[in-house]
Design a protein around this motif. Sequence first.
Motif, PDB file in Angstrom:
ATOM      1  N   LEU A  52       0.835  -1.198   0.000  1.00 10.54           N
ATOM      2  CA  LEU A  52       0.000   0.000   0.000  1.00 10.54           C
ATOM      3  C   LEU A  52       0.871   1.251   0.000  1.00 10.54           C
ATOM      4  O   LEU A  52       1.916   1.296   0.664  1.00 10.54           O
ATOM      5  CB  LEU A  52      -0.910   0.020   1.233  1.00 10.54           C
ATOM      6  N   PRO A  53       0.467   2.295  -0.716  1.00  7.40           N
ATOM      7  CA  PRO A  53       1.248   3.541  -0.708  1.00  7.40           C
ATOM      8  C   PRO A  53       1.095   4.265   0.619  1.00  7.40           C
ATOM      9  O   PRO A  53       0.036   4.210   1.258  1.00  7.40           O
ATOM     10  CB  PRO A  53       0.629   4.340  -1.848  1.00  7.40           C
ATOM     11  N   ARG A  54       2.155   4.927   1.047  1.00  3.61           N
ATOM     12  CA  ARG A  54       2.044   5.769   2.243  1.00  3.61           C
ATOM     13  C   ARG A  54       1.567   7.153   1.811  1.00  3.61           C
ATOM     14  O   ARG A  54       2.159   7.781   0.929  1.00  3.61           O
ATOM     15  CB  ARG A  54       3.381   5.875   2.970  1.00  3.61           C
ATOM     16  N   ALA A  76      -4.411   2.705   1.715  1.00  3.14           N
ATOM     17  CA  ALA A  76      -3.149   3.421   1.897  1.00  3.14           C
ATOM     18  C   ALA A  76      -2.726   3.325   3.353  1.00  3.14           C
ATOM     19  O   ALA A  76      -3.552   3.085   4.244  1.00  3.14           O
ATOM     20  CB  ALA A  76      -3.294   4.896   1.495  1.00  3.14           C
ATOM     21  N   ARG A  77      -1.433   3.480   3.586  1.00  4.18           N
ATOM     22  CA  ARG A  77      -0.910   3.628   4.949  1.00  4.18           C
ATOM     23  C   ARG A  77      -0.909   5.121   5.246  1.00  4.18           C
ATOM     24  O   ARG A  77      -0.113   5.874   4.697  1.00  4.18           O
ATOM     25  CB  ARG A  77       0.496   3.035   5.050  1.00  4.18           C
ATOM     26  N   VAL A  78      -1.822   5.546   6.107  1.00  4.03           N
ATOM     27  CA  VAL A  78      -2.084   6.969   6.315  1.00  4.03           C
ATOM     28  C   VAL A  78      -1.204   7.515   7.436  1.00  4.03           C
ATOM     29  O   VAL A  78      -1.140   6.943   8.538  1.00  4.03           O
ATOM     30  CB  VAL A  78      -3.566   7.208   6.646  1.00  4.03           C
ATOM     31  N   PRO A 113      -6.859   1.327  12.637  1.00  2.74           N
ATOM     32  CA  PRO A 113      -5.771   0.868  13.518  1.00  2.74           C
ATOM     33  C   PRO A 113      -4.378   1.187  12.987  1.00  2.74           C
ATOM     34  O   PRO A 113      -3.458   1.416  13.783  1.00  2.74           O
ATOM     35  CB  PRO A 113      -5.999  -0.654  13.591  1.00  2.74           C
ATOM     36  N   ASP A 114      -4.188   1.200  11.666  1.00  4.80           N
ATOM     37  CA  ASP A 114      -2.852   1.415  11.130  1.00  4.80           C
ATOM     38  C   ASP A 114      -2.555   2.877  10.788  1.00  4.80           C
ATOM     39  O   ASP A 114      -1.494   3.189  10.261  1.00  4.80           O
ATOM     40  CB  ASP A 114      -2.634   0.552   9.885  1.00  4.80           C
ATOM     41  N   ALA A 115      -3.490   3.783  11.088  1.00  5.58           N
ATOM     42  CA  ALA A 115      -3.215   5.206  10.861  1.00  5.58           C
ATOM     43  C   ALA A 115      -2.191   5.688  11.877  1.00  5.58           C
ATOM     44  O   ALA A 115      -2.243   5.318  13.060  1.00  5.58           O
ATOM     45  CB  ALA A 115      -4.493   6.018  10.965  1.00  5.58           C
ATOM     46  N   CYS A 163       6.686   9.497   1.646  1.00  5.88           N
ATOM     47  CA  CYS A 163       5.279   9.385   1.252  1.00  5.88           C
ATOM     48  C   CYS A 163       5.154   9.377  -0.268  1.00  5.88           C
ATOM     49  O   CYS A 163       6.041   9.830  -0.991  1.00  5.88           O
ATOM     50  CB  CYS A 163       4.473  10.559   1.831  1.00  5.88           C
ATOM     51  N   ALA A 164       4.030   8.852  -0.733  1.00  2.16           N
ATOM     52  CA  ALA A 164       3.774   8.772  -2.172  1.00  2.16           C
ATOM     53  C   ALA A 164       2.802   9.843  -2.650  1.00  2.16           C
ATOM     54  O   ALA A 164       2.732  10.121  -3.849  1.00  2.16           O
ATOM     55  CB  ALA A 164       3.219   7.393  -2.532  1.00  2.16           C
TER      56      ALA A 164
END
Length: 381
Positions: A213-215, A245-247, A264-266, A281-282
């Motif tokens: 996943l893109p950040r 995405a990884r936010v 949870p992954d934010a 970041c992307a």
Amino acid sequence: MRVIFTTWAWPSHLYAMVPLAWALRAAGHEVLVATQPELLETVRHTGLPAAAVGRDVDALAAFHAIAFPPSAPPGKGARGGPRVVGLFAAIAEAMAPELVALGRGWRADLIVSEPTCLAGPVAAAALGVPHVRHLFGTDLLGNAGPFLHQALGPLCDRLGLPGVDLAGAATVDPWPSGLQAPAPSRRIPLRYVPFNGPGRLPRPLPGGEGSGLPRVCVTWGTTPARVDKRLFLAGRVARALAGRARVVLAVTAEQRSLLGELPPDAYVVESAPLHLLLPRCAAVVCHGGAGTVLTALAQGLPLLLIPCLPDHVRHSAAVAGAGAGVALPAGTGDPEVIAAALPDVLACGAAADGLRAELAARPSPAAVARELETLVQLADR
């Protein structure tokens, strides 16, 4: 050379001018930042000498009326031209007399102001010194001369001025040239150097490169939440991008409570200079504020833009028009629309990188400082 930089009490307008002000200081010139009392402490955090002039004006009320007009839903195409001109004229009324007195007593040789601080050109005219406009984004007032002259008429009459040259001797411009309207005075291109205010070096961002996943950095600047908390969409955007995405959420400490429940992954980063977060970041998702947009473009990152106020709409349209991002309608909060736009945003990377290369090739603040030296020398002849 003695240079007054002036802005009214809006931090992002100040931050745009800090690199050039410091370049002049480093070259041995005297620099003083004159602003309304409300912004004085913020100026001190930049390390620059500061002076308070005039009185504070409630700009937030005016911006709230623009964002939430009685006849339109929040953020939906609000048009605030007359209100904005009236606000800027009122701020000039509040600042100009004391700015003139300060400039006379301090023996200023040059006044540099951001374009919405109309006290700058008024004071320069009263003092008989050159005035330079320092843009922070698109030239929002470049074509508004007739309206501004009319609004400033009573102030000019009180100061005994037959008129004011609002165009100035030159326009310092950090905005990409292909995205900018023609300047009303000689344009001096400036390499954008991010100054995001004081802050802490962020901890290294968490891993997860294997996720595929893109950040994506989500940030809503400082303006929307100040105007109205309903304009702060960062938490809603983070939830919309969950699983896509990884936010990384870049917020102030005051904004954290506005985020709501997050995936949870934010990952939340408080009060960190934005430009230090972006290299890993992307893409960037934001409200279209000039500082945020330029900081992203300086890193070559495409943008997903959801504007709040009229200047955000202008910035967003310019970026989208250059192919460096995607602009959604003002105030869009539909999670499906936001999530569906992400692939199109990521496909804008090449255009965003082209703008990065253009910005990097521009004259540095030190080079522009030398050009201002020449401008003042010619004016003295």
